[in-house]
Design a protein around this motif. Structure first.
Motif, PDB file in Angstrom:
ATOM      1  N   GLU A   1      -3.712  -7.329  18.845  1.00  0.00           N
ATOM      2  CA  GLU A   1      -2.611  -7.853  19.656  1.00  0.00           C
ATOM      3  C   GLU A   1      -1.801  -8.828  18.822  1.00  0.00           C
ATOM      4  OE1 GLU A   1      -1.563  -6.954  22.581  1.00  0.00           O
ATOM      5  OE2 GLU A   1       0.037  -8.465  22.511  1.00  0.00           O
ATOM      6  N   PRO A   2      -0.548  -8.605  18.499  1.00  0.00           N
ATOM      7  CA  PRO A   2       0.192  -7.385  18.823  1.00  0.00           C
ATOM      8  C   PRO A   2      -0.276  -6.206  17.974  1.00  0.00           C
ATOM      9  CG  PRO A   2       1.509  -8.804  17.415  1.00  0.00           C
ATOM     10  CD  PRO A   2       0.259  -9.567  17.728  1.00  0.00           C
ATOM     11  N   SER A   3       0.095  -4.998  18.412  1.00  0.00           N
ATOM     12  CA  SER A   3      -0.285  -3.769  17.688  1.00  0.00           C
ATOM     13  C   SER A   3       0.982  -3.028  17.279  1.00  0.00           C
ATOM     14  CB  SER A   3      -1.093  -2.844  18.595  1.00  0.00           C
ATOM     15  OG  SER A   3      -2.216  -3.507  19.130  1.00  0.00           O
ATOM     16  N   ALA A   4       0.845  -2.244  16.225  1.00  0.00           N
ATOM     17  CA  ALA A   4       2.015  -1.490  15.763  1.00  0.00           C
ATOM     18  C   ALA A   4       1.582  -0.155  15.172  1.00  0.00           C
ATOM     19  CB  ALA A   4       2.765  -2.279  14.693  1.00  0.00           C
ATOM     20  N   GLU A   5       2.524   0.776  15.201  1.00  0.00           N
ATOM     21  CA  GLU A   5       2.337   1.996  14.438  1.00  0.00           C
ATOM     22  C   GLU A   5       3.310   1.945  13.274  1.00  0.00           C
ATOM     23  OE1 GLU A   5       1.699   5.831  16.802  1.00  0.00           O
ATOM     24  OE2 GLU A   5       1.101   4.162  18.091  1.00  0.00           O
ATOM     25  N   VAL A   6       2.846   2.437  12.105  1.00  0.00           N
ATOM     26  CA  VAL A   6       3.671   2.309  10.908  1.00  0.00           C
ATOM     27  C   VAL A   6       4.159   3.684  10.462  1.00  0.00           C
ATOM     28  CG1 VAL A   6       3.701   1.593   8.485  1.00  0.00           C
ATOM     29  CG2 VAL A   6       2.418   0.255  10.170  1.00  0.00           C
ATOM     30  N   ASP A   7       5.452   3.762  10.184  1.00  0.00           N
ATOM     31  CA  ASP A   7       6.036   4.967   9.602  1.00  0.00           C
ATOM     32  C   ASP A   7       6.453   4.653   8.174  1.00  0.00           C
ATOM     33  OD1 ASP A   7       5.902   5.946  12.181  1.00  0.00           O
ATOM     34  OD2 ASP A   7       8.027   5.597  12.623  1.00  0.00           O
ATOM     35  N   VAL A   8       6.355   5.642   7.292  1.00  0.00           N
ATOM     36  CA  VAL A   8       6.933   5.476   5.951  1.00  0.00           C
ATOM     37  C   VAL A   8       8.151   6.377   5.849  1.00  0.00           C
ATOM     38  CG1 VAL A   8       4.828   4.836   4.715  1.00  0.00           C
ATOM     39  CG2 VAL A   8       5.394   7.255   4.969  1.00  0.00           C
ATOM     40  N   SER A   9       9.092   5.964   4.991  1.00  0.00           N
ATOM     41  CA  SER A   9      10.280   6.797   4.820  1.00  0.00           C
ATOM     42  C   SER A   9       9.848   8.134   4.217  1.00  0.00           C
ATOM     43  CB  SER A   9      11.274   6.089   3.896  1.00  0.00           C
ATOM     44  OG  SER A   9      10.621   5.646   2.727  1.00  0.00           O
ATOM     45  N   CYS A  10      10.460   9.189   4.695  1.00  0.00           N
ATOM     46  CA  CYS A  10      10.054  10.538   4.281  1.00  0.00           C
ATOM     47  C   CYS A  10      10.336  10.719   2.794  1.00  0.00           C
ATOM     48  CB  CYS A  10      10.804  11.576   5.112  1.00  0.00           C
ATOM     49  SG  CYS A  10      10.366  13.259   4.663  1.00  0.00           S
ATOM     50  N   ASN A  11       9.282  10.951   2.005  1.00  0.00           N
ATOM     51  CA  ASN A  11       9.477  11.067   0.551  1.00  0.00           C
ATOM     52  C   ASN A  11       9.889  12.474   0.144  1.00  0.00           C
ATOM     53  OD1 ASN A  11       7.056  12.278   1.032  1.00  0.00           O
ATOM     54  ND2 ASN A  11       5.921  11.241  -0.601  1.00  0.00           N
TER      55      ASN A  11
ATOM     56  N   PHE B   1       0.843  -1.206   0.000  1.00  0.00           N
ATOM     57  CA  PHE B   1       0.000   0.000   0.000  1.00  0.00           C
ATOM     58  C   PHE B   1       0.877   1.255   0.000  1.00  0.00           C
ATOM     59  CE2 PHE B   1      -1.486   3.364   2.887  1.00  0.00           C
ATOM     60  CZ  PHE B   1      -2.419   3.943   2.032  1.00  0.00           C
ATOM     61  N   ALA B   2       1.881   1.275   0.908  1.00  0.00           N
ATOM     62  CA  ALA B   2       2.724   2.466   1.045  1.00  0.00           C
ATOM     63  C   ALA B   2       3.465   2.759  -0.260  1.00  0.00           C
ATOM     64  CB  ALA B   2       3.719   2.275   2.184  1.00  0.00           C
ATOM     65  N   ARG B   3       3.868   1.710  -0.959  1.00  0.00           N
ATOM     66  CA  ARG B   3       4.608   1.939  -2.208  1.00  0.00           C
ATOM     67  C   ARG B   3       3.683   2.440  -3.313  1.00  0.00           C
ATOM     68  NH1 ARG B   3       9.343  -2.703  -1.841  1.00  0.00           N
ATOM     69  NH2 ARG B   3      10.490  -1.467  -0.307  1.00  0.00           N
ATOM     70  N   GLU B   4       2.434   1.938  -3.337  1.00  0.00           N
ATOM     71  CA  GLU B   4       1.461   2.445  -4.321  1.00  0.00           C
ATOM     72  C   GLU B   4       1.146   3.907  -4.043  1.00  0.00           C
ATOM     73  OE1 GLU B   4      -0.756   0.974  -6.737  1.00  0.00           O
ATOM     74  OE2 GLU B   4       0.437  -0.856  -6.829  1.00  0.00           O
ATOM     75  N   MET B   5       1.055   4.221  -2.746  1.00  0.00           N
ATOM     76  CA  MET B   5       0.586   5.557  -2.352  1.00  0.00           C
ATOM     77  C   MET B   5       1.706   6.595  -2.424  1.00  0.00           C
ATOM     78  SD  MET B   5      -2.305   6.764  -1.125  1.00  0.00           S
ATOM     79  CE  MET B   5      -2.635   8.485  -0.873  1.00  0.00           C
ATOM     80  N   PHE B   6       2.890   6.228  -1.942  1.00  0.00           N
ATOM     81  CA  PHE B   6       3.951   7.242  -1.804  1.00  0.00           C
ATOM     82  C   PHE B   6       5.127   7.023  -2.756  1.00  0.00           C
ATOM     83  CE2 PHE B   6       1.843   7.028   2.365  1.00  0.00           C
ATOM     84  CZ  PHE B   6       1.461   8.352   2.493  1.00  0.00           C
ATOM     85  N   GLY B   7       5.057   6.005  -3.598  1.00  0.00           N
ATOM     86  CA  GLY B   7       6.133   5.793  -4.563  1.00  0.00           C
ATOM     87  C   GLY B   7       6.880   4.496  -4.301  1.00  0.00           C
ATOM     88  N   PRO B   8       7.437   3.892  -5.386  1.00  0.00           N
ATOM     89  CA  PRO B   8       8.011   2.540  -5.301  1.00  0.00           C
ATOM     90  C   PRO B   8       9.250   2.427  -4.406  1.00  0.00           C
ATOM     91  CG  PRO B   8       8.358   3.501  -7.478  1.00  0.00           C
ATOM     92  CD  PRO B   8       7.458   4.426  -6.743  1.00  0.00           C
TER      93      PRO B   8
ATOM     94  N   ILE C   1       8.962   0.982   4.895  1.00  0.00           N
ATOM     95  CA  ILE C   1       8.138   1.168   6.090  1.00  0.00           C
ATOM     96  C   ILE C   1       8.905   0.668   7.316  1.00  0.00           C
ATOM     97  CG2 ILE C   1       5.926   0.985   4.892  1.00  0.00           C
ATOM     98  CD1 ILE C   1       5.652  -1.846   6.127  1.00  0.00           C
ATOM     99  N   ARG C   2       8.502   1.209   8.466  1.00  0.00           N
ATOM    100  CA  ARG C   2       9.041   0.636   9.700  1.00  0.00           C
ATOM    101  C   ARG C   2       7.881   0.533  10.676  1.00  0.00           C
ATOM    102  NH1 ARG C   2      12.718   5.169  12.997  1.00  0.00           N
ATOM    103  NH2 ARG C   2      10.875   6.300  13.649  1.00  0.00           N
ATOM    104  N   MET C   3       7.924  -0.530  11.500  1.00  0.00           N
ATOM    105  CA  MET C   3       6.835  -0.740  12.449  1.00  0.00           C
ATOM    106  C   MET C   3       7.361  -0.558  13.856  1.00  0.00           C
ATOM    107  SD  MET C   3       4.854  -3.921  10.763  1.00  0.00           S
ATOM    108  CE  MET C   3       3.252  -3.554  10.111  1.00  0.00           C
ATOM    109  N   ARG C   4       6.566   0.185  14.662  1.00  0.00           N
ATOM    110  CA  ARG C   4       6.933   0.381  16.069  1.00  0.00           C
ATOM    111  C   ARG C   4       5.860  -0.249  16.924  1.00  0.00           C
ATOM    112  NH1 ARG C   4       5.827   5.140  17.005  1.00  0.00           N
ATOM    113  NH2 ARG C   4       5.318   5.849  14.907  1.00  0.00           N
ATOM    114  N   PRO C   5       6.221  -0.980  17.992  1.00  0.00           N
ATOM    115  CA  PRO C   5       5.204  -1.593  18.845  1.00  0.00           C
ATOM    116  C   PRO C   5       4.286  -0.526  19.414  1.00  0.00           C
ATOM    117  CG  PRO C   5       7.418  -2.191  19.571  1.00  0.00           C
ATOM    118  CD  PRO C   5       7.588  -1.177  18.501  1.00  0.00           C
TER     119      PRO C   5
END
Ligand code: PHE
Length: 345
Positions: free
Chosen positions: A254-264, A232-239, A243-247
């Motif tokens: 459960e488990p849960s995570a927050e997702v960051d994308v690399s700053c484009n 999804f992130a690559r379609e939305m923000f470029g190939p 991504i990185r996931m933080r608990p």
């Protein structure tokens, strides 16, 4: 003054013919103008002996009225030849442009996200904005009085009821309704407006928009979640996007995570949008808690699933580098017109 003078003018009025507005004006001057014949009679009337005033007063007034009527009706009925022969409106000319407006940036982002998940096989599900406590909290593993409810400041519509009505604080409520109604496998995304009792600022608003997603089937794992979010992130923000996931913690995953994308914008080097970190937070996600599956009648021993949710204003802010959330709600045309070229998206 003599009666014939009045009759004479009356007769002239009866025969009066005019072809143009100009001729009508000339006739008006002739009868009623400063030096006109009727005006002259009124002058003369002033010198008439008092005993004769009665005899002439009334016919004179009637004459003036008649003259005004004749002139007025001629004005309305005569069509100027000059005007009639003037060029007419060309009906074959193209019409004036009607400004069409453009899509709202939040709608553009929502449509883009929906299209991406449609390609992955997700259906769109919608639900009520005024929801009950059960679908917004209880069925999502928020026990009554649990402190996790404080994460989402709620507008209550009816309080003091065991299942009060409220404005939904997230569209996870639509996922609950989908689990109640649909057969597994379930793949839905739920776009919609949500409400939280928060002070309005550049980074928060009491109304905003989300797209949340849910996937339930046999053997769905965290790896599936990670891969779906990456695609999804690559379609939305470029190939090139990483991504990185933080608990993290959500009561319903459960488990849960927050997702960051690399700053484009700075490509990881660090800029003021990503506050020097090279990463931008875009969504929350996790594996659906077995309690949530069971609450909606899904066998948690047989099935598993993942869910995710994101704020559209936040994604639009990142996409167009808008630094104040309030722009999206003020509908200032100068702001909205910036997105005109994006309207075909
Ligand atoms: N419902 C969460 C929110 O509004 C987002 C979320 C959805 C998190 C699904 C995890 C899984 O903040």
């Amino acid at each position: 003054m003599q009666k014939q003078d009045i009759d004479q003018i009356l007769a002239e009025l009866g025969e009066l013919k005019c072809k143009t507005q100009k001729e009508i004006e000339e006739a008006r001057v002739k009868f009623l103008g400063k030096k006109g014949t009727i005006t002259a009679l009124f002058e003369e009337f002033r010198t008439v002996a008092p005993e004769l005033k009665r005899e002439f007063g009334r016919p004179l007034n009637e004459l003036k009225q008649k003259a005004q009527e004749v002139i007025e009706s001629l004005k309305n009925s005569v069509v100027d030849e000059a005007a009639a022969s003037a060029p007419k409106t060309d009906l074959s000319m193209p019409g004036d442009d009607y400004p069409l407006g453009s899509r709202h940036p939040v709608s553009i982002v929502r449509q883009e996200i929906v299209e991406i998940f449609r390609k992955f096989g997700y259906d769109v599900a919608e639900g009520p904005e005024v929801e009950d406590d059960y679908h917004v909290f209880e069925a999502l593993n928020f026990p009554p009085n649990h402190p996790a409810r404080d994460m989402q400041d709620t507008f209550f519509v009816s309080a003091g009821h065991p299942n009060p009505l409220l404005l939904r604080t997230h569209t996870s409520s639509v996922q609950v309704r989908a689990m109640e109604k649909m057969q597994v496998p379930i793949r839905v995304i739920c776009p919609g407006r949500v409400f939280r009792n928060e002070a309005i600022s550049a980074r928060a608003h009491c109304i905003f928009h989300q797209v949340e997603g849910l996937y339930i089937d046999e053997n769905v794992t965290f790896a599936d979640l990670k891969q779906s979010i990456l695609l999804f992130a690559r379609e939305m923000f470029g190939p090139e996007t990483e991504i990185r996931m933080r608990p993290s913690y959500f009561p319903f995953t459960e488990p849960s995570a927050e997702v960051d994308v690399s700053c484009n914008i700075c490509h990881g080097k660090g800029c003021n949008i990503c506050k020097g970190t090279g990463w931008l937070e875009i969504l929350g996600c996790g594996m659906v808690d077995p309690n949530v599956l069971e609450a909606s009648g899904i066998d948690s021993k047989k099935y598993s699933g993942f869910a995710f949710g994101m704020g559209l204003e936040r994604i639009a802010m990142l996409k167009w580098r808008v630094n104040d959330l309030r722009h999206y709600f003020e509908n200032d045309l100068r702001f909205l017109k910036e997105f005109e070229t994006s309207s075909e998206v």
